[in-house]
Design a protein around this motif. Structure first.
Motif: not given
Ligand SMILES: NC(=O)c1ccc[n+]([C@@H]2O[C@H](COP(=O)([O-])OP(=O)(O)OC[C@H]3O[C@@H](n4cnc5c(N)ncnc54)[C@H](OP(=O)(O)O)[C@@H]3O)[C@@H](O)[C@H]2O)c1
Length: 259
Positions: A15-20, A38-41, A90-92, A159-161, A190-195
């Motif tokens: 829940g600390s970044d992006g979609l969560g 999330a992991r990063n405090l 369940n978003n992480a 794993s998603r299937a 748009q999310s942290g990973q894309w940014n």
């Molecule tokens: N955005 C997209 O276009 C897209 C597309 C397909 C699927 N998804 C899925 O949507 C979900 C959210 O993605 P996002 O794009 O929002 O990614 P994000 O911006 O990177 O955010 C991911 C979040 O999950 C946390 N996280 C990652 N690994 C973790 C772990 N092992 N334990 C606890 N927390 C963890 C991260 O914090 P820490 O790193 O600090 O732990 C962060 O809060 C993911 O499951 C991703 O695979 C996203």
């Protein structure tokens, strides 16, 4: 539309970044009480501070969802804090898509721990609390690759299937307890990973996103915004989706080739 989420207790992994973080934000706006992990405090606390500044009742706990003991701590702490649990998201997760022959045994294992075992464990830990609350809602965040796997998409498409299958099984087993289980299949949002990828490319974020959308051929002509995703999740968590369970909804601007 009143989602009737005020006062509900919802757990959001990642829940600390992006979609969560967008989901947490939306839930706080609705008056729900939110536990996020999330992991990063540092990032976790920054997000929690932002949510509290908006009046949110928030519990933020560092946890790695790949570790069973961390998940136990997370669910226990939320239940101890508020005495109930009404929802789970369940978003992480993170992207992992490569050609099949280049994926190592360890990468398969890590991806399944992160995306399948974590969901299985949070559900197992949370269901007794949802039952005690008289029902609830579970949302599994997956990817459109769950329905439409392409080449070079392992291990994540597999794993998603599994996550989609888990969603369906649980919806059938838990329906009698008033617990709904749905999946949201993400395209490109748009999310942290894309940014971070945009930053690494050296291009302005808007230009980077426009290019990705054109390349992928998103029918709506753009990458999604995290609030658009959070709206769908909030709906599925809410009383307004009271007859919706066992579904996998694409939130992808029409990108998926299958319904
Ligand atoms: N955005 C997209 O276009 C897209 C597309 C397909 C699927 N998804 C899925 O949507 C979900 C959210 O993605 P996002 O794009 O929002 O990614 P994000 O911006 O990177 O955010 C991911 C979040 O999950 C946390 N996280 C990652 N690994 C973790 C772990 N092992 N334990 C606890 N927390 C963890 C991260 O914090 P820490 O790193 O600090 O732990 C962060 O809060 C993911 O499951 C991703 O695979 C996203």
């Amino acid at each position: 539309m009143d989602l009737e989420l005020a006062g509900k207790v919802v757990l959001v992994t990642g829940g600390s970044d992006g979609l969560g973080a967008a989901v947490c934000n939306r839930l706080v706006w609705e008056g729900a009480r939110v536990a996020l992990c999330a992991r990063n405090l540092r990032r976790l606390e920054a997000t929690a501070d932002t949510l509290r500044a908006q009046g949110g009742e928030v519990l933020a706990l560092p946890a790695d969802v790949s570790r069973a003991e961390d998940l136990e701590r997370f669910v226990k702490a939320a239940h101890e804090r508020w005495g109930r649990v009404d929802g789970l998201v369940n978003n992480a997760g993170s992207a992992s898509a490569k050609p099949f022959l280049s994926v190592t045994e360890q990468e398969w294992e890590e991806d399944f721990q992160l995306k399948v075992f974590a969901a299985m464990r949070t559900v197992r830990l949370t269901v007794p609390h949802l039952r005690a609350a008289g029902g609830g809602s579970i949302v599994n965040v997956l990817s459109i690759k769950a329905k439409e796997p392409g080449k070079n998409t392992t291990p994540s498409s597999v794993s998603r299937a599994a996550g989609m299958s888990l969603t369906k099984v649980l919806s059938k087993e838990l329906g009698a307890d008033g617990i709904r289980v749905n999946a949201v299949l993400v395209g490109m949002i748009q999310s942290g990973q894309w940014n971070r990828r945009a930053e690494a490319s050296g291009k302005p974020v808007d230009e980077f996103y426009a290019e990705r959308s054109r390349e992928a051929g998103v029918p709506l002509g753009r990458i999604g915004r995290s609030e658009e995703f959070a709206d769908v999740v909030a709906f599925l968590l809410s009383a307004r989706a009271s007859y919706v369970t066992g579904t996998a909804i694409n939130v992808d601007g029409g990108l998926s080739g299958v319904v």
